[in-house]
Design an enzyme around this catalytic site. Structure first.
Site, PDB file in Angstrom:
ATOM      1  N   SER A 160       0.837  -1.524   0.056  1.00 18.62           N
ATOM      2  CA  SER A 160       0.073   0.084   0.052  1.00 18.62           C
ATOM      3  C   SER A 160       1.017   1.324   0.034  1.00 18.62           C
ATOM      4  CB  SER A 160      -0.929   0.026   1.352  1.00 18.62           C
ATOM      5  OG  SER A 160      -0.200   0.059   2.319  1.00 18.62           O
ATOM      6  N   HIS A 161       1.970   1.090   0.492  1.00 19.68           N
ATOM      7  CA  HIS A 161       2.978   2.152   0.145  1.00 19.68           C
ATOM      8  C   HIS A 161       4.246   1.711  -0.672  1.00 19.68           C
ATOM      9  CE1 HIS A 161       0.864   3.722   3.736  1.00 19.68           C
ATOM     10  NE2 HIS A 161       0.989   5.046   3.131  1.00 19.68           N
ATOM     11  N   GLU A 191      -7.728   0.208   1.999  1.00 20.43           N
ATOM     12  CA  GLU A 191      -8.437  -1.110   2.047  1.00 20.43           C
ATOM     13  C   GLU A 191      -9.927  -1.079   1.881  1.00 20.43           C
ATOM     14  OE1 GLU A 191      -7.403  -3.590   5.938  1.00 20.43           O
ATOM     15  OE2 GLU A 191      -6.133  -1.625   6.592  1.00 20.43           O
TER      16      GLU A 191
END
Lengths: 335, 335
Positions: free
Chosen positions: A46-47, A187
């Site tokens: 996610s990063h 999410e």
């Protein structure tokens, strides 16, 4: 799903090329490419590299400076300020870090306020250089107003992450980095894309009713973790990394975005503590107490925050990283 | 239930008399009596007059010094240390406060480490003098090892409260003060006394199984609020107000107690930030941003932390406080 395996060098080069190709200065491209490569390396997709999509999108919308030169100011004996000038936070952080460390070693505790920065990166990355220097670190930043305060149903707070790190000498540091929202916004977006309901407690719809429909919650409001206690921490982040450092709250950031869908804009507060300055020659005795605490956590099956990240890192350094062909193609198309 | 109404002066005198009668020095009796009276006044009965029972009990068990004179040390440009010498934290806090404020105004941020203190008081009381001085405050302290880390089932962390305060000029400050455990230990004890089950999620029994039996949880382990996120904050408190300042973790505090059942013993960390030093002449502009945030919370029905406390205070200043005849008699019997 077809996957693509990239060495860390390849991943970095790809990211750097995309950033330079879109007009980011060499200085910004370097720190941003390193950041997204490190996120991917640490198993934190996610990063990781997919962030390049949002980064380039934000640039194309005119919501981030590609080349602002940070201005670092020695603002008080224990305060450093870094004006990012509308660019991403990372270069400002990197350039202010030496003065933050110097002040921390001298004063015992010091603060770095990064102002006017666009923020996409995990706070983890701003903590690890502090623990590498043997310091304790703390960081927080608002985002966009997406989260309702406990007792309310309207978006006001950001996902407002808080990160904390503790140095452990030769061992990987103890670092947590977590949103004060019940879940990350990404999410919820992933559930939407997969056509799956989200768990209860993540958000409410625009009528303020609890909902497990991801789109309804994206249009309504997310909730904080841990009820009113999490909400109090979220408010604290708004205050510490907003008004205290002369920067925007999450509501102001979203208003500034004005529907463009860009990344959050505002400030970040980083605190550093020097154990040696607090403890003098006894530091090693007391740092050993922390190791006893960590041992007692692990021996009963509790994981140390950040543990998984360092396992993923060791693996990626050997084997590189794996992303989907679709993501790889999307990134290549940005060049 | 028969109730007794006491003016604030009467409540203070009763507390002071009990403390002096049991051998606390005039200095300690004054600050402790003021603290428990203020807790009662603010509608926070769990930190009110009934605390006198535990305070005297701890003294009689030899687990707190009645008369230690705090030693305040100017430890670094932004660090004050106060050695409480085995007495309660309050006198050490009071005597170190002027130097903490002076350092904060000079450096922008400063820390106060209180060491070797027995701790019974709400952190709220250590935040309000900072907000009264126009500063932002943060405080935390470990307690006894009663709480399991997320992923474990054995008691390791304390209830580890964190408090934060923001000054609001003429208005009552924004202050939260909350345990990082799902519930206060006192709440579980109250359920036990009332013969009522506790809500799910508060704790596990000594086999590590979730339980709603208060005695089973007191014998087993309490849980943190908010799952692994609350657990991470609890660990942070152990580290910041334990090893970082050269003092005990909650496990060490409980071991030191050695079954006596006394109050937690160890350290407390207080941080103070000066908005004026961060913001200069623009401070009022940015403090107004915080008011906009508070307005947006309240206008959607979210309560500001600490709100109820100031309502209770205003009422008690007019009407005094009301405690049960049983508690009143128990306190009087301590004289």
């Amino acid at each position: 799903m077809t996957m693509v395996n990239l060495s860390l060098t390849e991943a970095y080069s790809l990211a750097h090329q995309v950033l330079r190709g879109n007009g980011f200065s060499e200085e910004h491209a370097t720190v941003v490419a390193r950041n997204v490569t490190n996120g991917e390396r640490d198993g934190c997709a996610s990063h990781g590299l997919w962030r390049l999509l949002g980064i380039v999108d934000t640039l194309r919308k005119g919501k981030v400076s590609p080349d602002a030169v940070p201005v670092v100011t020695d603002s008080a004996p224990a305060i450093v300020k870094a004006d990012a000038g509308g660019a991403f936070s990372l270069l400002a952080f990197e350039q202010a870090l030496p003065l933050l460390i110097e002040k921390t070693r001298h004063c015992g505790i010091a603060a770095l306020a990064i102002n006017r920065c666009v923020h996409f990166s995990a706070l983890f990355a701003d903590i690890e250089p502090l623990t590498d220097a043997g310091l304790v670190g703390y960081a927080c930043t608002p985002s966009h107003a997406w989260v309702a305060p406990a007792g309310g149903t309207l978006p006001l707070f950001g996902t407002n992450p808080i990160a904390f790190g503790w140095p452990r000498g030769e061992r990987p540091p103890f670092i947590f980095d977590m949103a004060t929202s019940a879940a990350a916004r990404g999410e919820i977006q992933l559930h939407l894309r997969a056509g799956k309901p989200i768990p209860e407690g993540w958000g409410v719809d625009s009528d303020g009713q609890p909902s497990t429909d991801p789109q309804a919650v994206l249009d309504g409001a997310m909730l904080t973790f841990g009820g009113h206690k999490g909400s109090a921490f979220a408010a604290m982040v708004e205050l510490l990394a907003g008004p205290l450092i002369g920067d925007m709250t999450s509501a102001e950031s979203l208003a500034w975005d004005d529907g463009a869908g860009g990344l959050p804009y505002g400030g970040e507060l980083i605190l550093a503590f020097d154990p040696t300055r607090f403890l003098g020659q006894e530091a090693h005795v007391h740092l050993a107490r922390a190791e006893t605490l960590f041992d007692a956590m692990q021996s009963q099956g509790a994981r140390l925050p950040g543990e998984r990240r360092f396992v993923a890192r060791a693996k990626a350094e050997q084997e590189g990283v794996v992303i989907t062909r679709t993501l790889y193609d999307d990134i290549c198309a940005l060049r």
